[in-house]
Write a protein that holds these residues in place. Structure first.
Motif, short mmCIF file in Angstrom:
data_model
loop_
_atom_site.label_atom_id
_atom_site.label_comp_id
_atom_site.label_asym_id
_atom_site.label_seq_id
_atom_site.Cartn_x
_atom_site.Cartn_y
_atom_site.Cartn_z
N VAL A 122 -16.36 -5.77 -75.53
CA VAL A 122 -15.13 -5.04 -75.83
C VAL A 122 -14.50 -4.60 -74.51
CG1 VAL A 122 -15.89 -4.18 -78.08
CG2 VAL A 122 -16.38 -2.85 -76.02
N THR A 123 -13.24 -4.18 -74.61
CA THR A 123 -12.53 -3.65 -73.45
C THR A 123 -12.40 -2.14 -73.61
OG1 THR A 123 -11.26 -5.69 -73.18
CG2 THR A 123 -10.41 -3.72 -72.09
N PRO A 168 -2.56 -12.22 -85.17
CA PRO A 168 -3.91 -11.70 -85.47
C PRO A 168 -4.91 -11.87 -84.33
CG PRO A 168 -3.49 -13.74 -86.65
CD PRO A 168 -2.19 -13.33 -86.05
N HIS A 169 -4.61 -12.71 -83.35
CA HIS A 169 -5.54 -12.89 -82.25
C HIS A 169 -5.28 -11.91 -81.11
CE1 HIS A 169 -5.81 -16.75 -84.38
NE2 HIS A 169 -7.06 -16.79 -83.93
N ALA A 170 -4.25 -11.12 -81.21
CA ALA A 170 -3.99 -10.11 -80.19
C ALA A 170 -5.10 -9.06 -80.22
CB ALA A 170 -2.63 -9.45 -80.44
N PRO A 171 -5.26 -8.30 -79.15
CA PRO A 171 -6.31 -7.27 -79.15
C PRO A 171 -6.10 -6.28 -80.29
CG PRO A 171 -5.40 -7.56 -76.95
CD PRO A 171 -4.51 -8.33 -77.88
N GLU A 172 -7.19 -5.69 -80.74
CA GLU A 172 -7.14 -4.67 -81.78
C GLU A 172 -7.76 -3.40 -81.23
OE1 GLU A 172 -8.56 -4.09 -86.44
OE2 GLU A 172 -9.31 -5.76 -85.24
N SER A 205 -10.74 -4.62 -78.89
CA SER A 205 -11.45 -5.89 -79.00
C SER A 205 -11.15 -6.72 -77.75
CB SER A 205 -11.01 -6.64 -80.25
OG SER A 205 -9.61 -6.89 -80.22
N TYR A 206 -12.11 -7.50 -77.33
CA TYR A 206 -11.96 -8.31 -76.11
C TYR A 206 -11.51 -9.71 -76.48
CZ TYR A 206 -13.16 -10.90 -71.89
OH TYR A 206 -13.12 -11.72 -70.79
#
Length: 729
Positions: A65-66, A97-101, A113-114
């Motif tokens: 994760v970031t 949907p693939h962008a960070p969450e 999320s990374y």
């Protein structure tokens, strides 16, 4: 976004779930000890989730994760529409949907999320062309952002354009936000530096005011920071590109996102057309109205991006020097500031931009004024040893150490104590042991005045002082060269004791000020001008003025001369012929100031009324000329004019006033004609338009042109109108 009820307050507060709180605290401490890459406001740590934290964010242990931790040392260098990045990511995630969450958010940190992949910058560095397939994928990505619903985004700040198709309103809002969020918070610390570099306080707001009408385009979500480090090339290619770092996202004209992307991606110029075409094709498929006015309006957003970037680029450069000052770093910072000024020069109309050598001098003066210059920067302090000019001996009340103190204080002066004149940069500083401030004067870089200086200012001021005449003028305290042989002068300061901006009679003199100015002009006849220039005063003064003006016109740039001819103004030969028809009487010469515009007069409340400053255009000639030129350059009510000329005539003898009524109009006409050429040249070259007296003069150029052609007995040509409109633009 998963938001488990786990409070964590690193700066105080009570945790209600102690085991979870302790786990997060330990996790954060471990994350902060790992390698980080810094963003505008955050330090980003990529770490695996430990077993006791993984359940809190709903992921498996070991998942990377970031961790984003706010930077306490971050400069305010970017525009932020929303402070809550997590809320923006919630809205983005529904479309991309693939962008960070954002998995968990606390005041002290956030866990995102990374995104698996590599930044585009690692495989295709800045300045290199980007593959066509990637360009098309980027265009598709920008187009898809328009699908994020406005209702899903956080509320917009107050003052946002009410109509979400108002492109010009959005650009003006960006300029206002940049001024409020970037310039203003940093003006106290860096304002003096920006002013010394030639960047006016209202530069961004004035830029926005000059932008013409723009086509309407529907607003949408914008990333606003899409450069190569924020584009992740995914490992599996689905999707091929993912945007990260949404902290600068905003809601507005999609053309702004394209412009920001073009500039910050640092595409080769030859690839811009390809990128613009790909963007337009992608937008036409999903939001056709977004391409309205593309060819006409894109340049305004590109200009804005280049204009606002000058602030962060300069601040980062000097901040890097504060962290590590070496000769190599100084050269690199100088080059970066020079690049930033060059890029911003056109949109911000930064005329007479400093050279690299002059920028280095400004940076050195600014750094030398920082705390700690006696330690690691001792070589810089030694570089600040100054070399006195032998023409001005050491002043008994202002020894060499005081001069050095004034130079060290110069770089730290706030913006409201740095004054830009037509030819000089004036910095007001306080010196230990001296009650009143002093002013450090330096020639403005690359300024080539059309009207030459004939006498040395320091010699003129010394002659006034030694004569003992009742003239209020600055005194020269020092003259010399500082770092890199940059010449300077130190004068007594004649403004307010607190060093703030002086008051100038911009709307004309009051009665007691008019009396005081006349008295001082009369006193100048008793100054021994032969001590300044033994050859001065010989020959006919009006004939000399005519030759000077003809020579000035002859040497104007071709662009200015071409427009002058189009507007009906004669060339130098014809001008000399027309002016030579006039004659003036012979009156005894005297020392003249030569440029008595309102900004060269400082109001005071005593008998003298005004102090006369900026003597660099002093000359020897007919005393009547100084009075006429003053009234040409300064708004003067009829009753004040009558008061001044009668007082002037009454105080001076016939040797200085004989036949003045006959000759007044001759000098008045030559000054009108002079202004017609000089102001036209300023409009063409945009030189010194940031100086108040120049700005006011060019704003009334239509009247000046009409008066000049009438004074020369020439008609205003019928073809002048379109060109005049161009000149006044």
């Amino acid at each position: 976004m998963l938001e488990p009820l786990v409070p964590l307050y690193l700066d105080g507060g009570r945790a209600t779930d102690v085991p979870a709180d302790a786990a997060l605290r330990t996790f954060l401490e471990a994350a902060e000890s790992s390698t980080a890459y810094s963003g505008y406001h955050n330090r980003n740590h990529v770490v695996p989730l430990p077993e006791d934290v993984a359940p809190l964010v709903g992921l498996a242990a070991g998942t990377e994760v970031t961790v984003r931790v706010p930077r306490r040392d971050a400069l305010s260098v970017v525009i932020r529409t929303w402070r809550d990045e997590a809320a923006v990511l919630d809205a983005v995630h529904k479309v991309l949907p693939h962008a960070p969450e954002c998995l968990l958010k606390r005041p002290a940190f956030a866990i995102h999320s990374y995104v698996q992949g590599v930044p585009l910058s690692t495989i295709c560095g800045n300045g290199k062309p980007v593959d066509t397939l990637i360009v098309k994928a980027l265009a598709e990505l920008l187009a898809r952002m328009t699908s994020v619903r406005r209702s899903a985004l956080p509320p917009l700040p107050a003052g946002w354009p009410a109509h979400h198709t108002d492109s010009l309103g959005f650009l003006k809002t960006l300029a206002r936000c940049a001024d409020q969020q970037i310039r203003q918070p940093n003006w106290t610390a860096f304002g003096g530096l920006f002013t010394a570099l030639g960047i006016p306080e209202r530069a961004l707001l004035d830029f926005a005011d000059r932008v013409p009408a723009m086509a309407r385009r529907p607003y949408s979500l914008l990333h606003a920071d899409l450069h190569r480090d924020n584009l992740i090339v995914s490992f599996d290619g689905e999707p091929p590109l993912i945007c990260v770092d949404w902290e600068l996202a905003t809601f507005g004209d999609p053309l702004h996102d394209l412009a920001t992307h073009l500039v910050r991606m640092q595409y080769p110029l030859e690839q811009w057309e390809e990128v613009i075409k790909a963007w337009a094709e992608a937008m036409l498929r999903v939001r056709p109205a977004a391409v309205n006015g593309l060819q006409r309006d894109l340049r305004h957003y590109v200009d804005f991006e280049r204009a606002q970037s000058v602030y962060p680029d300069v601040m980062r450069a000097v901040r890097s020097l504060e962290e590590s000052l070496t000769r190599k770093n100084l050269d690199e910072a100088t080059a970066e500031v020079h690049r930033a000024l060059t890029v911003a020069a056109e949109p911000l109309r930064l005329r007479n931009a400093p050279t690299a050598k002059e920028i280095e001098g400004v940076l050195v003066r600014w750094l030398a004024s920082r705390d700690g210059t006696s330690g690691q920067w001792s070589w810089l302090v030694k570089a600040f040893d100054w070399k006195p000019d032998p023409r001005v001996p050491e002043h008994p009340g202002f020894p060499a150490v005081s001069v050095r103190d004034s130079l060290l204080a110069e770089g730290a002066a706030p913006a409201d104590q740095v004054f830009m004149g037509t030819a000089h940069l004036n910095t007001v500083v306080r010196v230990p042991g001296r009650a009143m401030p002093v002013v450090v004067r330096r020639k403005r870089p690359n300024v080539q005045r059309r009207e030459p200086s004939h006498l040395s200012e320091h010699a003129v001021l010394r002659a006034i002082q030694e004569s003992g005449v009742d003239v209020a003028a600055p005194r020269v305290l020092a003259l010399g060269e500082s770092y890199a042989r940059d010449s300077f002068a130190v004068h007594t300061y004649v403004g307010a004791q607190d060093g703030k901006a002086p008051r100038h009679p911009v709307n004309g003199l009051r009665p007691h000020e008019a009396d005081g100015l006349v008295d001082q002009l009369c006193a100048l006849v008793d100054v021994d001008f032969k001590s300044i220039d033994p050859a001065a005063g010989a020959g006919g003064f009006y004939e000399w003025l005519t030759e000077q003006l003809a020579g000035l016109v002859r040497d104007l740039p071709n662009e200015s001369l071409t427009l002058a001819r189009t507007l009906g103004l004669p060339d130098h030969g014809r001008l000399r012929q027309l002016l030579s028809r006039n004659r003036v009487g012979r009156r005894s010469p005297a020392l003249l100031h030569g440029d008595l515009n309102p900004w060269n007069l400082v109001c005071r409340d005593d008998r003298l009324g005004v102090t006369i400053i900026d003597w660099e255009m002093a000359l020897v000639g007919d005393p009547l000329y100084d009075l006429v030129r003053h009234m040409h350059l300064t708004p003067t009510r009829p009753e004040i004019k009558e008061r001044m000329v009668r007082r002037w005539e009454r105080q001076l003898g016939a040797v200085h006033t004989k036949d003045w009524q006959r000759d007044w109009g001759v000098y008045r006409r030559i000054e009108i004609v002079r202004s017609a050429y000089i102001d036209l040249d300023r409009l063409v070259t945009r030189a010194s338009l940031d100086v108040p007296n120049v700005s006011r003069a060019v704003n009334s150029y239509a009247d000046t042109l009409a008066a000049a052609t009438a004074a020369l007995g020439l008609p205003l040509p019928a073809t002048a109108n379109p060109y005049l409109a161009l000149a006044l633009a």
